[in-house]
Each structure stands twice: as structure tokens, then as C-alpha cells.
Design a protein around this motif. Structure first.
Motif, mmCIF file in Angstrom:
data_model
loop_
_atom_site.group_PDB
_atom_site.id
_atom_site.type_symbol
_atom_site.label_atom_id
_atom_site.label_comp_id
_atom_site.label_asym_id
_atom_site.label_seq_id
_atom_site.Cartn_x
_atom_site.Cartn_y
_atom_site.Cartn_z
ATOM 1 N N UNK A 148 -18.453 -3.540 11.713
ATOM 2 C CA UNK A 148 -17.133 -4.175 11.981
ATOM 3 C C UNK A 148 -16.853 -3.146 12.819
ATOM 4 N N UNK A 149 -17.305 -1.767 13.717
ATOM 5 C CA UNK A 149 -17.047 -0.933 14.189
ATOM 6 C C UNK A 149 -15.414 0.785 13.800
ATOM 7 N N UNK A 150 -16.288 0.991 14.450
ATOM 8 C CA UNK A 150 -14.667 2.399 13.926
ATOM 9 C C UNK A 150 -13.424 2.014 14.395
ATOM 10 N N UNK A 151 -13.030 1.170 14.974
ATOM 11 C CA UNK A 151 -11.358 1.189 15.957
ATOM 12 C C UNK A 151 -11.119 0.006 14.258
ATOM 13 N N UNK A 152 -11.566 -0.842 14.288
ATOM 14 C CA UNK A 152 -11.249 -1.278 13.056
ATOM 15 C C UNK A 152 -11.392 -0.468 11.565
ATOM 16 N N UNK A 153 -12.114 -0.025 10.802
ATOM 17 C CA UNK A 153 -12.086 0.700 10.320
ATOM 18 C C UNK A 153 -11.110 1.846 10.400
ATOM 19 N N UNK A 154 -10.858 2.586 11.149
ATOM 20 C CA UNK A 154 -9.471 3.286 11.565
ATOM 21 C C UNK A 154 -8.715 2.687 10.576
ATOM 22 N N UNK A 155 -8.102 1.543 10.938
ATOM 23 C CA UNK A 155 -6.791 0.749 10.467
ATOM 24 C C UNK A 155 -7.484 -0.196 9.127
ATOM 25 N N UNK A 156 -8.594 0.374 8.463
ATOM 26 C CA UNK A 156 -8.529 -0.058 7.073
ATOM 27 C C UNK A 156 -8.052 0.466 6.459
ATOM 28 N N UNK A 157 -6.387 0.803 6.485
ATOM 29 C CA UNK A 157 -5.413 1.265 5.620
ATOM 30 C C UNK A 157 -4.555 0.768 4.398
ATOM 31 N N UNK A 158 -3.921 1.676 3.528
ATOM 32 C CA UNK A 158 -2.844 1.951 2.595
ATOM 33 C C UNK A 158 -1.431 1.624 3.128
ATOM 34 N N UNK A 159 -0.351 0.929 2.504
ATOM 35 C CA UNK A 159 0.744 0.677 2.590
ATOM 36 C C UNK A 159 0.888 2.170 2.517
ATOM 37 N N UNK A 160 1.674 2.550 3.395
ATOM 38 C CA UNK A 160 2.572 4.613 3.211
ATOM 39 C C UNK A 160 3.900 3.765 4.378
ATOM 40 N N UNK A 161 5.140 4.944 4.236
ATOM 41 C CA UNK A 161 6.176 4.697 4.326
ATOM 42 C C UNK A 161 6.161 5.002 6.412
ATOM 43 N N UNK A 162 5.304 5.170 6.440
ATOM 44 C CA UNK A 162 5.781 5.002 8.616
ATOM 45 C C UNK A 162 4.870 2.965 8.277
ATOM 46 N N UNK A 163 4.108 2.751 7.473
ATOM 47 C CA UNK A 163 3.055 1.284 7.859
ATOM 48 C C UNK A 163 4.326 -0.245 7.023
ATOM 49 N N UNK A 164 5.439 0.839 6.533
ATOM 50 C CA UNK A 164 5.981 -0.482 5.204
ATOM 51 C C UNK A 164 4.858 -0.799 4.153
ATOM 52 N N UNK A 165 5.709 -1.871 3.298
ATOM 53 C CA UNK A 165 4.209 -2.417 2.804
ATOM 54 C C UNK A 165 5.484 -3.755 2.219
ATOM 55 N N UNK A 166 3.886 -3.827 2.243
ATOM 56 C CA UNK A 166 4.168 -5.579 2.113
ATOM 57 C C UNK A 166 4.969 -6.064 1.689
ATOM 58 N N UNK A 167 5.183 -5.687 0.283
ATOM 59 C CA UNK A 167 5.749 -6.451 -1.091
ATOM 60 C C UNK A 167 7.126 -6.959 -1.215
ATOM 61 N N UNK A 168 7.744 -4.929 0.105
ATOM 62 C CA UNK A 168 9.116 -5.049 -0.170
ATOM 63 C C UNK A 168 9.158 -4.756 1.223
ATOM 64 N N UNK A 169 8.787 -5.080 2.519
ATOM 65 C CA UNK A 169 9.136 -5.037 3.954
ATOM 66 C C UNK A 169 10.804 -4.264 3.875
ATOM 67 N N UNK A 170 10.497 -3.036 4.728
ATOM 68 C CA UNK A 170 12.147 -2.168 4.621
ATOM 69 C C UNK A 170 11.742 -1.665 6.374
ATOM 70 N N UNK A 171 10.504 -1.827 7.138
ATOM 71 C CA UNK A 171 10.816 -0.931 8.001
ATOM 72 C C UNK A 171 10.014 -1.913 9.422
ATOM 73 N N UNK A 172 8.114 -1.857 9.348
ATOM 74 C CA UNK A 172 8.161 -2.440 10.976
ATOM 75 C C UNK A 172 7.042 -3.891 9.993
ATOM 76 N N UNK A 173 7.089 -3.903 8.833
ATOM 77 C CA UNK A 173 6.997 -5.417 8.429
ATOM 78 C C UNK A 173 7.869 -6.151 8.695
ATOM 79 N N UNK A 174 8.882 -5.501 7.893
ATOM 80 C CA UNK A 174 10.215 -6.325 7.967
ATOM 81 C C UNK A 174 10.521 -6.964 9.761
ATOM 82 N N UNK A 175 10.518 -5.947 10.464
ATOM 83 C CA UNK A 175 10.953 -6.178 12.002
ATOM 84 C C UNK A 175 9.893 -7.377 12.806
ATOM 85 N N UNK A 176 8.378 -7.103 12.021
ATOM 86 C CA UNK A 176 8.150 -8.319 12.648
ATOM 87 C C UNK A 176 7.939 -9.701 11.824
#
Length: 483
Positions: free
Chosen positions: A44-72
């Protein structure tokens, strides 16, 4: 919309920042940015694997978005002309199911065409809503189901004024559109929500020469497959809401079934693709229309095939036609669509979207080239030259009106028994039988099995259709309701 705002990609930007900060991960996923799974990282490539991450404060949470997901989500809503847009990582299946379960509770009626995707009937199995089926029109020459007739929907509404919603396929897999605006206005007169399965209509939002979109005519909810014609990764989708549909309640419904570990690969692909369509959609779909129109013209010149288009429009069951869909009728050369599908793949290394009893569908997108289109046209011409024969004895229809005996939920959870499928005439089906793609049930739970349906299933198997839905993977036995 403001061009400056649509240039933003909040999720993508947050992921780039995450990569730049060189975070040391002591969270899931366990591959730890790819270091723990070398083969997968190489694939898949390093670029892909590096952003296969879990929810965390800077990345927001899909179930209850309050920041970057909400803006998107807000940017996506702006791009599609909706009140709100939800990022969906369970495919448009999850979007359709969320629509139905937001509009209906157990025992509520919902008016829908019977040629819906299995996801809509699955939602009825889960929530217990009761379908009021409107049988679509059928084009006898092509053998395909059409859109919903305005008068048929009106009759269903008048007979069931307590229905909570009307669900509409727009467009169908073949590119057929219903009179969406008139049906929406009619349903609203009777206080019903309008839900639109727009799985194949992402592009309607970004080009004035294409059929109208759900949000533009005032529909209440729409399920949009961004991955089909919008450029995002497979399984990524939007659920759009409008009017008085509540954002908070809809999100609660989504969270009943959607993963708590939303894929940032899928979400970032939605974010990036939304930006691309919002800024460049007109030019993108100018090109798609040009390619599809050229292919349609060339295929019709060679004879035998019929690549159908806007000439079918009748103002009702074919209110409009999506010219980006390259739907081709094959029966006149003596081959079922699924047989042409197999020949193109096996002999010419061309993978099209699907083949059924009488037609094939090629999806045309901005990713296609002139050379690819010419290769498809040449392969179709060669297939005709090599395999042309009389169409006598071929089955001539895709859709059979069902005999509904029980609700999908009652039948699916009823006491059942497995019997040989050839002995099942007259019984009530307790599971699905369908060809995939497109995933429109031949039989759904609660429908009575008839000889005509069994003949169709036998013919589809003989021609090589990929049948799914039954507990028996070989489709030799079928579950029926104990009587």
C-alpha cells in the motif's frame, strides 16, 4: 458557494500535520504506521500506512465531530446544497439504511419502488418498518425496470396516508430518472419525508446538463456514493440531510451501526474529492459526457447493440436520463449481458460494471481516456463478430412483480426451513436472492416464490450471473417460512 472555502480540506490538512509532527504511536492500529507489517506497507505504501490512524483530539472523532471532521462536513454540505452532510465509511449501504431508520420506526409504512437496492430492504429487516411497494414501469424492449410513475406514487400515498416517507431510486443503475421534483412536492403535501437513493448520482450536483439532484428539488435526505462517480475511495459516501431532518438524531441513528473506528483513508478521500468536484466539477463532467456520448454513438453505429439514451424519455417513468451512463442492450446479438461481461473480461481484459440478462453497463469517469474508450468499442465489435447468433429463446425481462405476503422483518426472523429451491414454488421466502451487481433482489424476505421467479433464477445461473443472498452459498436450497 465561496471558492475560497471549498479549497479547504480540513481532514487532509490535519493528517498532514499529524505526519509532520512525527508522533510516536502507543494507540491502535497495531501496525504502528506500517512498521509492524512490512508486506502490507510495501503493497500500500508508507504514505498510506502513516495516515491509517485512530481517532485522537487533533483528528476529531467521526461519531461526535467537533473540529476538523465537523468543518469538513460543513464544507461538503455547502458543496452539495444540503443542510448537513455526514461522512459515511460503511458505503452507501449504510447511508440508505440510516435514511430509512431515521424516517421510520417499527410498524411505520414507507413507500418505495420494489427495484431498490438490498440495503433498503435490509433496513426494513432491522427496524421493522413496513414497505408499500410501487412496482416500477418496465421497458419491454430492453427488459429493464424504469423509474416510479407519478400517478402510481400518488395512488400509493392516497391509499396509505399514514406512511412516513417515500424512497426514490434516482437514477437507477441504468441511468433512468423518476419525476423527482413532482414526487417530492406531492409527498411533502401529505407530510411525508422524501428519501433519495442517489448512489449513482453524485455528478448531478456539479453539472447543469445532467438530471436534477435530490437536494436541488427539496428532498429531505439523500445517500450519495462519492466513490462511484465522485473520485473517492471505495466504501466512502455522503449522507445529506435537508429541511427539518434533525442533525443530532440522524447522527444517533448512524452511530447505531457505523464503526466507532472511522477510516481516515476513507474520510480524507471524501474531503479531497469534495474539493475537486466543488472547484472543477463542471469541467470534469463535461469530459465524462463527451466520452460517454462518443461511445454511445459509435456503439449504435455498429448495429446489434443498442446503447440507449435520452431518446427513451417519456416524461414520467423515464423522466430524464443520465447520459454519463453507458448502458448497452445486448440481446439482439444473441448474448445475455452477463455473457458479454464475461467475454470482455476473459478475452479482452476489460472489466465493466455489470452484466445482467439483457444489458451491460460501463461506468465512464474522468479517469477514462480516449484510448480506453476505443478499446471498449473495438472489443464490443469483435465480440459481436465472433459470437453473433439468433436471440430466439432468450429471456426478455429483468424485473418480476413480487407477491408480498409478509413484512421483511417478520419473514426474516420467522421459523424457517431449508428446502430444495426447485421445490419451493408457493412458499414464502425468508431470505434474499439477487444477482450482484447490481444487488436488486429477485426475491426478498416475505415474498411468495413463483414458477416465473424460479425460471428466472435458473436462467440467471445458467448464463453465469453471480447470485448471492441465500444461506446456501450454492443457491441449491432456499429458506422458506414454516407454514
Amino acid at each position: 458557494m465561496y471558492k475560497s472555502s471549498q479549497e479547504r480540506m480540513p481532514i487532509y490538512e490535519a493528517l498532514q500535520k499529524y505526519k509532520d509532527t512525527r508522533i510516536v504511536p502507543f494507540d491502535v492500529p497495531g501496525h504502528k504506521q506500517g512498521r509492524g507489517n512490512k508486506e502490507l506497507t510495501q503493497f500500500l505504501g508508507e504514505s498510506c500506512m502513516q495516515i491509517d490512524v485512530n481517532s485522537m483530539k487533533p483528528l476529531d472523532n467521526l461519531c461526535h465531530p467537533v473540529s476538523v471532521i465537523k468543518e469538513a462536513e460543513q464544507l461538503a454540505a455547502e458543496a452539495f446544497g444540503a443542510k448537513h452532510a455526514f461522512f459515511m465509511v460503511g458505503g452507501t449501504t449504510s447511508s440508505v439504511q440510516a435514511m430509512v431508520m431515521t424516517a421510520c420506526k417499527r410498524g411505520d409504512k414507507i413507500i418505495m419502488p420494489r427495484n431498490v437496492h438490498r440495503s433498503a430492504i435490509n433496513a426494513l429487516v432491522v427496524c421493522g418498518a413496513v414497505p408499500v411497494y410501487v412496482n416500477p414501469g418496465v421497458n419491454k424492449e430492453l427488459g429493464i425496470p424504469l423509474g416510479m410513475s407519478y400517478e402510481d406514487v400518488k395512488a400509493a400515498i392516497l391509499e396509505n396516508p399514514d406512511a412516513k416517507a417515500v424512497l426514490i431510486n434516482n437514477p437507477t443503475y441504468y441511468g433512468i430518472c423518476s419525476p423527482l421534483k413532482r414526487i417530492t412536492e406531492l409527498a411533502h403535501e401529505y407530510g411525508m419525508l422524501v428519501l433519495v437513493d442517489e448512489a449513482h448520482g453524485t455528478h448531478f450536483y456539479f453539472h447543469d446538463e445532467l438530471p436534477v439532484s435530490a437536494m436541488s428539488v427539496g428532498a429531505d435526505m439523500a445517500a450519495v456514493s462519492m466513490h462511484k462517480t465522485g473520485g473517492s475511495l471505495t466504501q466512502s459516501s455522503f449522507l445529506l440531510i435537508n429541511n427539518n431532518v434533525g442533525e443530532g438524531y440522524t447522527r444517533q441513528i448512524i452511530n447505531l451501526t457505523q464503526t466507532t473506528s472511522g477510516s481516515y483513508l476513507l474520510m480524507s478521500s471524501l474531503d479531497i474529492s469534495r474539493k475537486n468536484l466543488a472547484l472543477n466539477g463542471k469541467e470534469i463532467f463535461d469530459r465524462v459526457i463527451e466520452l460517454a456520448s462518443y461511445a454511445r454513438e459509435e456503439i449504435n453505429k455498429m448495429g446489434g447493440y443498442y446503447a440507449f439514451g435520452k431518446e427513451l424519455i417519456n416524461g414520467d417513468t423515464i423522466f430524464d436520463f443520465d447520459v454519463t451512463k453507458l448502458s448497452i442492450h445486448t440481446r439482439d446479438i444473441g448474448l445475455a449481458g452477463i455473457e458479454v461481461y464475461d467475454v470482455l473480461r476473459d478475452d479482452y481484459d476489460i472489466q465493466i460494471e455489470f452484466g445482467d440478462i439483457g444489458n451491460v453497463l460501463a461506468i465512464i469517469s474522468v479517469g477514462d481516456t480516449d484510448l480506453a474508450i476505443e478499446r471498449l468499442i473495438s472489443a464490443l465489435a469483435e465480440t459481436k463478430r465472433r459470437y453473433l447468433k439468433s436471440p430466439s429463446g432468450m429471456l426478455d425481462h429483468e424485473y418480476i412483480n413480487p407477491q408480498v405476503a409478509m413484512t421483511p422483518q417478520e419473514a426474516f426472523y420467522a421459523d424457517k426451513r431449508s428446502i430444495p429451491i426447485e421445490d419451493s414454488t408457493g412458499y414464502i421466502c425468508s431470505e434474499f436472492v439477487m444477482c450482484y451487481p447490481p444487488g436488486i433482489p429477485i426475491l426478498a424476505p416475505g415474498e411468495r416464490i413463483t414458477k416465473e421467479i424460479l425460471d428466472y433464477i435458473h436462467y440467471a445461473k445458467m448464463k453465469g450471473c453471480f447470485l448471492t443472498g441465500t444461506e446456501d452459498i450454492h443457491i441449491e436450497h432456499i429458506n422458506v417460512v414454516k407454514e
